[in-house]
Write an enzyme that holds these catalytic residues in place. Structure first.
Site, mmCIF file in Angstrom:
data_model
loop_
_atom_site.group_PDB
_atom_site.id
_atom_site.type_symbol
_atom_site.label_atom_id
_atom_site.label_comp_id
_atom_site.label_asym_id
_atom_site.label_seq_id
_atom_site.Cartn_x
_atom_site.Cartn_y
_atom_site.Cartn_z
ATOM 1 N N LYS A 120 0.869 -1.164 -0.103
ATOM 2 C CA LYS A 120 -0.226 -0.014 -0.015
ATOM 3 C C LYS A 120 0.804 1.201 0.031
ATOM 4 O O LYS A 120 0.567 1.971 -0.540
ATOM 5 C CB LYS A 120 -1.008 -0.075 1.110
ATOM 6 C CG LYS A 120 -1.701 1.417 1.107
ATOM 7 C CD LYS A 120 -2.817 1.111 2.591
ATOM 8 C CE LYS A 120 -1.784 1.857 3.607
ATOM 9 N NZ LYS A 120 -2.442 2.021 4.917
ATOM 10 N N ASP A 138 -6.528 1.400 1.074
ATOM 11 C CA ASP A 138 -6.419 1.487 2.443
ATOM 12 C C ASP A 138 -8.073 0.983 3.114
ATOM 13 O O ASP A 138 -8.844 0.564 2.241
ATOM 14 C CB ASP A 138 -6.044 2.742 3.073
ATOM 15 C CG ASP A 138 -7.110 3.819 2.441
ATOM 16 O OD1 ASP A 138 -8.221 3.674 1.872
ATOM 17 O OD2 ASP A 138 -6.994 4.957 2.999
#
Length: 220
Positions: A120, A138
């Protein structure tokens, strides 16, 4: 969500915010990596508050290593998991010096070698610093994609891969920011604000939440 609806979905978000940007404050790719790494399980607001003064003088790997782990902790102690994060930031700074000529690498594989940098974080850096068409999933994006039906999946990676497949060319670079901002301010976790959502009619979420009731007027 069918392709025509996906295009309409992104088109509306783009019209409302043509040039979305990250809410994390940074000065260069290095400070961006640090800020994103610090933002894990923390809010952008809390990270910005902690790093604003830090980045005024510490904006290179060399300066971060010179500051040291204890010095960094003094700046970021208000952020969750600050002990582990300080250790990782110093280690990634040293690795940038040793292995990458003090430059932030522009590939996911190289970024993920850095301590404290996962997929991420790498995707955020690639998108924001280098303009890559990546999708950093997220909690906000995971929720929005599943709730709306845009790109449902049981894991962040599954959602990312579906987003990559479903998002058409004109919207790919900014998709990550439109979705995270939509999740942060409109499609909230506890009570999505469907009554003011510009894509509510395209969304699979049911039942839609009504506007809050007006406060009762006091008797005369």
């Amino acid at each position: 969500m069918k392709r025509a609806a996906v295009v309409d979905f992104y088109h509306r978000l783009a019209e409302a915010d043509p040039h979305p940007v990250t809410e994390l404050e940074y000065r260069n790719p290095f400070t961006l990596v640090v800020a994103v790494a610090l933002s894990a399980q923390a809010t952008d607001v809390s990270v910005n508050k902690a790093t604003r003064a830090l980045f005024e003088t510490v904006d290179t790997p060399e300066a971060m290593v010179a500051l040291g782990e204890e010095g960094l902790k003094a700046h970021i102690k208000t952020i969750g998991l600050y002990n582990a994060k300080a250790k990782n930031v110093i280690a990634l700074s040293q690795m940038l010096i040793d292995d990458f000529g003090s430059q932030v690498p522009a590939t996911r594989e190289a970024l993920e070698r850095l301590p404290g940098v996962g997929r991420k974080t790498a995707n955020v850096v690639l998108n924001v610093a280098f303009g890559a068409e990546t999708f950093a999933v997220d909690t906000h994006i995971f929720r929005v994609c599943n709730r709306t039906g845009l790109a449902p999946g049981k894991t962040p990676l599954a959602v990312e891969l579906k987003l990559d497949k479903a998002t058409p060319a004109p919207f790919r670079q900014h998709a990550h920011h439109w979705l995270i901002l939509h999740g942060r301010y409109v499609c909230k976790a506890r009570r999505p604000e469907c009554w003011r959502c510009i894509v509510a009619d395209l969304c699979a979420f049911k039942p839609k939440t009504p506007p809050p009731a007006a406060p009762a007027r006091a008797a005369a």
